[in-house]
Design a protein around this motif. Structure first.
Motif, mmCIF file in Angstrom:
data_model
loop_
_atom_site.group_PDB
_atom_site.id
_atom_site.type_symbol
_atom_site.label_atom_id
_atom_site.label_comp_id
_atom_site.label_asym_id
_atom_site.label_seq_id
_atom_site.Cartn_x
_atom_site.Cartn_y
_atom_site.Cartn_z
ATOM 1 N N ALA A 1 66.199 48.903 46.095
ATOM 2 C CA ALA A 1 67.148 47.875 45.057
ATOM 3 C C ALA A 1 66.378 48.003 43.621
ATOM 4 O O ALA A 1 65.501 48.118 43.609
ATOM 5 C CB ALA A 1 67.337 46.700 45.644
ATOM 6 N N THR A 2 67.467 48.144 42.940
ATOM 7 C CA THR A 2 66.955 47.981 41.290
ATOM 8 C C THR A 2 66.471 46.369 41.274
ATOM 9 O O THR A 2 67.096 45.538 41.791
ATOM 10 C CB THR A 2 68.119 47.920 40.475
ATOM 11 N N VAL A 3 65.422 46.500 40.361
ATOM 12 C CA VAL A 3 64.757 44.931 40.191
ATOM 13 C C VAL A 3 64.345 45.109 38.615
ATOM 14 O O VAL A 3 63.946 46.238 38.216
ATOM 15 C CB VAL A 3 63.407 44.749 40.963
ATOM 16 N N SER B 1 63.033 47.557 34.080
ATOM 17 C CA SER B 1 63.771 48.000 35.257
ATOM 18 C C SER B 1 63.050 48.726 36.174
ATOM 19 O O SER B 1 62.442 49.777 35.721
ATOM 20 C CB SER B 1 65.207 48.159 35.198
ATOM 21 N N MET C 1 62.425 28.966 41.647
ATOM 22 C CA MET C 1 62.815 29.993 40.721
ATOM 23 C C MET C 1 64.006 31.013 41.409
ATOM 24 O O MET C 1 64.664 31.490 40.892
ATOM 25 C CB MET C 1 61.951 31.105 40.457
ATOM 26 N N ALA C 2 64.250 30.577 42.845
ATOM 27 C CA ALA C 2 65.132 31.245 43.667
ATOM 28 C C ALA C 2 66.662 31.042 42.990
ATOM 29 O O ALA C 2 67.416 31.706 42.989
ATOM 30 C CB ALA C 2 65.163 30.989 45.109
ATOM 31 N N PHE D 1 56.628 34.413 34.710
ATOM 32 C CA PHE D 1 56.778 35.576 35.319
ATOM 33 C C PHE D 1 58.315 35.570 35.502
ATOM 34 O O PHE D 1 58.757 34.409 36.372
ATOM 35 C CB PHE D 1 56.256 36.166 36.467
ATOM 36 N N TYR E 1 61.436 37.729 37.971
ATOM 37 C CA TYR E 1 61.892 38.843 38.737
ATOM 38 C C TYR E 1 63.154 38.538 39.279
ATOM 39 O O TYR E 1 63.675 37.476 39.637
ATOM 40 C CB TYR E 1 60.984 39.216 39.882
ATOM 41 N N THR E 2 64.056 39.799 39.060
ATOM 42 C CA THR E 2 65.385 39.484 39.892
ATOM 43 C C THR E 2 65.728 40.932 40.087
ATOM 44 O O THR E 2 65.468 41.842 39.515
ATOM 45 C CB THR E 2 66.121 38.602 38.834
ATOM 46 N N LEU E 3 66.779 41.093 41.158
ATOM 47 C CA LEU E 3 67.611 42.121 41.617
ATOM 48 C C LEU E 3 68.414 42.555 40.463
ATOM 49 O O LEU E 3 68.751 41.748 39.733
ATOM 50 C CB LEU E 3 68.273 41.594 42.880
ATOM 51 N N GLY E 4 68.700 43.763 40.293
ATOM 52 C CA GLY E 4 69.477 44.242 39.298
ATOM 53 C C GLY E 4 68.823 44.907 38.051
ATOM 54 O O GLY E 4 67.603 44.667 37.989
ATOM 55 N N ARG E 5 69.661 45.267 37.236
ATOM 56 C CA ARG E 5 68.868 46.229 35.844
ATOM 57 C C ARG E 5 69.294 45.078 34.654
ATOM 58 O O ARG E 5 69.019 45.722 33.384
ATOM 59 C CB ARG E 5 69.701 47.133 35.767
ATOM 60 N N ALA F 1 67.127 33.340 40.338
ATOM 61 C CA ALA F 1 67.705 34.621 40.541
ATOM 62 C C ALA F 1 69.065 34.849 40.860
ATOM 63 O O ALA F 1 69.456 35.811 40.951
ATOM 64 C CB ALA F 1 66.536 35.106 41.584
ATOM 65 N N HIS F 2 69.561 33.667 41.359
ATOM 66 C CA HIS F 2 70.816 33.831 41.846
ATOM 67 C C HIS F 2 71.997 33.470 40.705
ATOM 68 O O HIS F 2 73.222 33.797 40.895
ATOM 69 C CB HIS F 2 71.081 32.807 42.947
ATOM 70 N N ARG G 1 61.939 42.882 35.685
ATOM 71 C CA ARG G 1 60.814 42.085 35.631
ATOM 72 C C ARG G 1 60.407 41.717 34.173
ATOM 73 O O ARG G 1 60.719 42.609 33.296
ATOM 74 C CB ARG G 1 59.689 42.233 36.332
#
Lengths: 371, 137
Positions: free
Chosen positions: B53-55, B32, B1-2, B69, B71-75, B5-6, B57
């Motif tokens: 950091a904003t995340v 968010s 999943m990494a 599930f 999950y990622t950084l950002g909005r 996320a990128h 999900r």
């Protein structure tokens, strides 16, 4: 003292309308986009993320645009925004040793495993204004070279192997991590809280504090063991999933400062350390942070703590530019009643002064007249 | 999943369009929030709070029962939803292989190529020290 004053509503509304107009500037000039700010004013974005204490490039860019480039105002906006979001939890501590390094230099060792990598830096530029940037500049394609797959261990790890430098303090089992966004600051503060405070502290303030240690106010003989900048992976233990999930990567700058020795009858002398870590490419910030972190360890290391940079209450209470600007700038808000009472007091004091002055000088006047 | 996320939400969505997606529903609507990011004292010592950091999900359930599930950084809530969908698909008998082949593998390739390019540009700025001949004797 504050007092409710009515009557300014229309003026305030119109002032904000005028502000929006001034922010936009000449409408014959193209409007700046968030992408342009993020891509071309990247270090301003990094600073707003660091001191706003919120990693989100787009939000930081928006804040810079809204604040007309006033970075402290932008930091204020970001801090206010973060207060509106729920917190899901805390990340696993990032591993800066596994950073995908874009820059990594050491001032202590020439030949470090993985090498000295300059990356995108202002260092060694001549600091001459470049007129070619004024318009239509297209940069050359970056040079490339075969990338080494060799790891880039931290320089402090190399010194640590020979015991020449103190090792990093480890957490005690079950110890909680201090969070100054949740609990009010108390002194003495542990190093975790100090580092959190410095990480979001004002770059200019930390720069001045760090500089003061170099000039002799709490001297600690620093060398840059290493500065590294690049991407690290972030993982978050998600309770619903049951394991640490990858969130993506963030850019960080880390500074390892190597400082003068400590030792005792039972411990061989070794170098001591100061640490700096911040979002984005923030070299001046992390270097200053590392100098101040080391200075704040004076008591722990049995040094005399006489200089401002060694006084944690002084440093931590004044490092936050949102707090500082709030208190300084509130002075321009109406203080009419406050000032009226001061004025009343001053008038009374002057009256008393005139009366006393008249009484003491009156006999002299009579004496002179008699002669 | 990494890998996901990128990636950008648009890239994941574009790859997913190549799949005949099974019926699915949001188990948790995208939302968010913040995650406090931690560093370590000296890089390898006790943890400290660096900043948030904003995340985003989300959670998605396939009609066949698999729960994913995201999950990622950002909005970008939609990106979290797409990651959750891929996570659910990856667990399914019918879609596990195709989501890996048609979505994750090409995005991984893209990510690896991008990192390789950045590493090569960085490598060109590595200093090659040489010692000048000393004027001895």
């Amino acid at each position: 003292m504050y007092v409710a004053v009515k009557g300014g509503e229309r003026a305030i509304e119109n002032a904000h309308r005028l502000l929006a107009h001034a922010r936009r500037g000449d409408q014959g000039v193209a409007e700046i986009s968030l992408d342009q700010i993020s891509e071309q004013l990247g270090l301003a974005v990094d600073r707003v993320m660091s001191e706003g204490s919120l990693y989100d490039r787009e939000l930081a860019a928006l804040a810079i645009k809204q604040a007309r480039g006033d970075l402290i105002e932008a930091i204020f906006l970001v801090r206010a925004f973060r207060a509106t979001l729920p917190r899901f939890g805390t990340s696993e501590p990032v591993n800066t040793g596994a950073m995908r390094v874009q820059r990594r230099v050491s001032a202590t060792f020439k030949d470090i495993p993985g090498g000295q990598i300059l990356g995108p830096t202002f260092d060694y530029t001549h600091r001459l204004l470049d007129p070619s940037l004024a318009e239509g500049f297209v940069p050359e394609v970056p040079a490339t070279a075969e990338a080494s797959t060799a790891p880039t261990p931290r320089v402090t790890d190399i010194l640590g192997r020979d015991g020449l430098i103190e090792s990093s303090p480890q957490a005690e089992d079950g110890a909680s991590v201090g969070d100054l966004t949740r609990e009010p600051l108390n002194f003495p503060a542990d190093r975790d809280l100090r580092l959190q405070n410095l990480a979001r502290g004002d770059e200019g303030f930390l720069l001045a504090m760090g500089y003061s240690t170099q000039r002799g106010y709490g001297r600690n003989h620093p060398f840059v063991g290493e500065i590294r900048f690049g991407e690290v992976e972030v993982e978050f233990f998600a309770e619903d999933v049951g394991f640490a999930v990858p969130l993506g990567s963030i850019e960080l700058t880390e500074c390892q400062m190597v400082n003068q020795f400590k030792g005792s009858a039972t411990e061989a002398p070794c170098f001591t350390r100061g640490y700096g870590l911040a979002f984005g490419q923030s070299e001046r910030k992390t270097m200053s942070m590392a100098l101040v972190d080391r200075a704040l360890r004076a008591r722990e290391l049995g040094e005399e703590a006489l200089a401002p940079a060694q006084d944690e209450e002084f440093v931590m209470s004044h490092s936050d530019n949102v707090q500082a600007t709030g208190f300084v700038e509130h002075l321009k808000l109406p203080h009419y009643v406050d000032f009226q009472s001061e004025l009343g007091l001053l008038r009374k004091l002057r009256q008393e002064f005139s009366k006393a002055f008249a009484e003491t000088s009156a006999p002299d006047a009579m004496k002179e007249a008699a002669e | 999943m990494a890998v996901l996320a990128h990636a950008e939400a648009g890239e994941i969505a574009a790859r997913l369009r190549n799949l005949a997606l099974p019926a699915h529903q949001d188990l948790r609507e995208p939302e968010s929030g913040l995650v406090m990011l931690r560093g370590r004292v000296g890089g390898d010592g006790a943890p400290f709070n660096l900043g948030e950091a904003t995340v985003s999900r989300a959670a998605v359930r396939l009609a066949s029962g698999e729960v994913g599930f995201g999950y990622t950084l950002g909005r970008d809530g939609e990106k979290a939803r797409l990651i959750a969908l891929c996570d659910a698909l990856a667990q399914s008998q019918d879609f596990g292989a195709s989501v890996e082949r048609d979505v994750i593998a090409p995005l991984r390739e893209q990510l690896v190529a991008e990192r390789k390019r950045a590493a090569a540009e960085t490598a060109a700025t590595k200093v090659d020290f040489y010692t000048m001949v000393r004027g001895e004797g």
